[in-house]
Design an enzyme around this catalytic site. Structure first.
Site, PDB file in Angstrom:
ATOM      1  CB  SER A 283       9.495   1.086   7.359  1.00 50.11           C
ATOM      2  OG  SER A 283       9.573  -0.129   6.647  1.00 50.11           O
TER       3      SER A 283
ATOM      4  NE  ARG B  68       8.046  -0.503   0.383  1.00 49.83           N
ATOM      5  CZ  ARG B  68       9.085   0.225   0.798  1.00 49.83           C
ATOM      6  NH1 ARG B  68      10.065   0.490  -0.017  1.00 49.83           N
ATOM      7  NH2 ARG B  68       9.157   0.662   2.039  1.00 49.83           N
TER       8      ARG B  68
ATOM      9  CB  CYS C  84      -0.960   0.010   1.181  1.00 50.91           C
ATOM     10  SG  CYS C  84      -0.175   0.124   2.781  1.00 50.91           S
TER      11      CYS C  84
ATOM     12  CB  ALA D 180     -11.394 -10.768   9.081  1.00 51.38           C
TER      13      ALA D 180
END
Length: 535
Positions: A194, A137, A135, A277
């Site tokens: 990150s 990269r 989400c 989930a």
């Protein structure tokens, strides 16, 4: 859920040991290249020399179609090919170079990674490929026969796949080559790249790239070796440093962000809905529980996963609802977390307009969307009754503790540089493989020719047993003669021999036995790709 899984990307480059920090090359607005400030740039322009001679051109035996295509490449005014080496290249966009509306268009679902590798390797100048899409990269790793042409082909492929113009991709992309590309992936796997330093989920995603790539044509020796080595780096950094201590993930950052936006920073009374989930959704639930949430509704395609989560958190009331009840469940929630792999929005403006108002104390219904592509349509944020946050908004949660982040990063950089040098030495040692093959073939041609001469002189009455004895004798002599040189060409770790010595041996053998062909390695590879495409 691959599209919803993420490793955050740090905007500022982490410092190198010994002041070897990276700087962004700002000479071009279209891309970023890291350049070490204390040593010459590792990014070298491809060597352009005069193409092979007329004799070498005649040595290429191809069909008419292949010959004309290869000739066109050789006589191109843009480039002339000789012995340009293959390059490892990463073409990427991340949370700091491209907004989510661009990244979600370029995102490649996990189910399509194998197909993407095949399509990339079908391009003229791409030998090997891998896709890392999360989400935060989208990074395409390739082994390119030509850096410039390879980057151009991959960028055009990304544009065709996503519908995003090449100019827009070029505006937001970053390009890294060879050692820089390798170091980047090592930093990614270690959690240094990150936004949430030491975030562990990205290492799992790097591992998944290898799992998906196993057996896929194009996920071959160099790219496979690169990703496997990156996994080793990620494990070492987490084992030998404290970088992962106190680290958070995308999911925990989402829970923290929602908590920051509540009038009373507590989940004790807030009505919470989690949609999805899978891995990310389960982590959201885990962190909600850690923050004091004792009741929530979970909407999912099936109840099986929700039941498993319920078993893990027995002291929390987790109510399952099917997808058909999503709208009704949203109407009863104050905070809605979305984390699904849906490629179309789950909530449009008209859907949210129909929802009943939340309590006056809260004022607006909170949507926290950690999916890419997004599950909440951007226009929902125009409503006065809704507040929408996506993955790009999570930077607010981890903006603090910058000094601590840099200190931990420095601990890990020593390991990364050590492993980087190991990988580069391994990759460079692969240069000897063609020489080993050519040298064996050279010796085999001589052996076979001399055996044939011997047998012809001995006449037709020679027995099969005698023929085998002559054959075995010739093979034994050749193998014993080759053993020494081969030992000095290999770099498999069994000999404590420096790489420079091995490469000197390779060049010496090439010269002594005239093993270098007139046809360039690049031309041979392009020819092989053309021949495969005709089958």
């Amino acid at each position: 859920m691959a599209a919803a899984a993420s490793g955050f990307v740090s905007h500022a480059r982490l410092p190198w040991p010994n002041n070897a920090d990276h700087r962004t090359n700002k000479s071009s607005p279209h891309f970023q290249i890291r350049i070490p400030s204390t040593r010459p740039s590792r990014i070298r322009a491809p060597r352009c020399e005069i193409a092979a001679s007329q004799n070498s051109a005649q040595a290429v035996t191809l069909g008419s179609r292949s010959s004309s295509a290869l000739q066109l490449l050789k006589t191109s005014s843009a480039d002339r090919y000789t012995k340009e080496k293959s390059s490892i290249v990463v073409i990427g966009l991340n949370v700091h170079t491209a907004p989510v509306e661009i990244r979600e268009k370029l995102a490649i679902p996990e189910a399509q990674w194998s197909q993407a590798i095949g399509e990339l390797c079908a391009l003229n100048h791409i030998e090997e490929a891998a896709v890392l899409s999360t989400c935060n990269r989208i990074e395409i790793y390739v082994v390119a026969l030509s850096q410039n042409r390879g980057v151009k082909e991959v960028t055009e492929w990304m544009s065709k796949l996503s519908g995003v113009p090449v100019s827009e991709i070029s505006k937001h992309r970053f390009l890294l080559f060879n050692k820089d590309a390798t170091q980047h992936l090592f930093e990614v796997a270690a959690g240094l790249d990150s936004l949430v330093l030491g975030e562990g989920q990205i290492l799992a995603q790097v591992k998944h790239v290898v799992k998906v790539g196993q057996g896929v044509p194009g996920f071959d020796r160099k790219i496979s070796g690169l990703f496997k080595h990156a996994i080793t780096v990620g494990k070492r950094v987490r084992t030998e440093t404290n970088i992962a201590s106190g680290s958070v993930s995308v999911s925990s950052a989402a829970v923290e962000l929602a908590l920051m936006k509540l009038p009373e920073p507590s989940y004790a009374t807030a009505r919470v809905l989690v949609i999805g989930a899978g891995k990310m959704g389960k982590l959201v639930i885990k962190h909600l529980v850690a923050k004091g949430c004792r009741e929530m509704v979970v909407v999912n395609r099936s109840e099986e996963r929700v039941a498993a989560i319920r078993e893990e958190f027995k002291d929390v009331e987790i109510i399952y609802k099917p997808l058909s009840d999503m709208q009704a469940s949203a109407g009863e929630a104050d905070i809605i977390f979305t984390s699904t792999a849906s490629e179309t929005p789950l909530f449009l403006k008209e859907h949210v307009q129909m929802l009943p108002s939340v309590s006056p104390e809260l004022g607006k219904r909170l949507f926290v969307d950690i999916s890419v592509p997004r599950n909440i349509a951007p226009c929902v944020s125009d409503l006065a009754t809704a507040c929408v946050y996506n993955v790009d908004d999570l930077k607010e949660v981890v903006a603090a503790n910058k000094e601590d982040r840099l200190r931990k990063a420095m601990e890990a950089q020593t390991i990364i540089i050590e492993e980087l040098n190991k990988f580069v030495a391994w990759k460079d040692s692969l240069e000897t493989v063609p020489t080993i093959k050519k040298f064996r073939a050279y010796a085999e041609r001589i052996r076979a020719s001399e055996v044939d001469k011997c047998l012809s002189k001995m006449g037709d009455d020679i027995s099969k047993k005698q023929q085998k004895a002559i054959y075995d004798l010739s093979m034994g002599i050749v193998n014993k003669l080759l053993h020494g040189p081969m030992q000095h060409l290999r770099c498999d770790g069994s000999e404590n021999r420096p790489l420079s010595e091995i490469l000197e041996n390779m060049n010496a053998i090439n010269r002594m036995f005239d093993l270098e062909t007139d046809i360039s390695l690049l031309e041979e590879k392009i020819r092989a790709k053309m021949e495969r495409s005709q089958k």
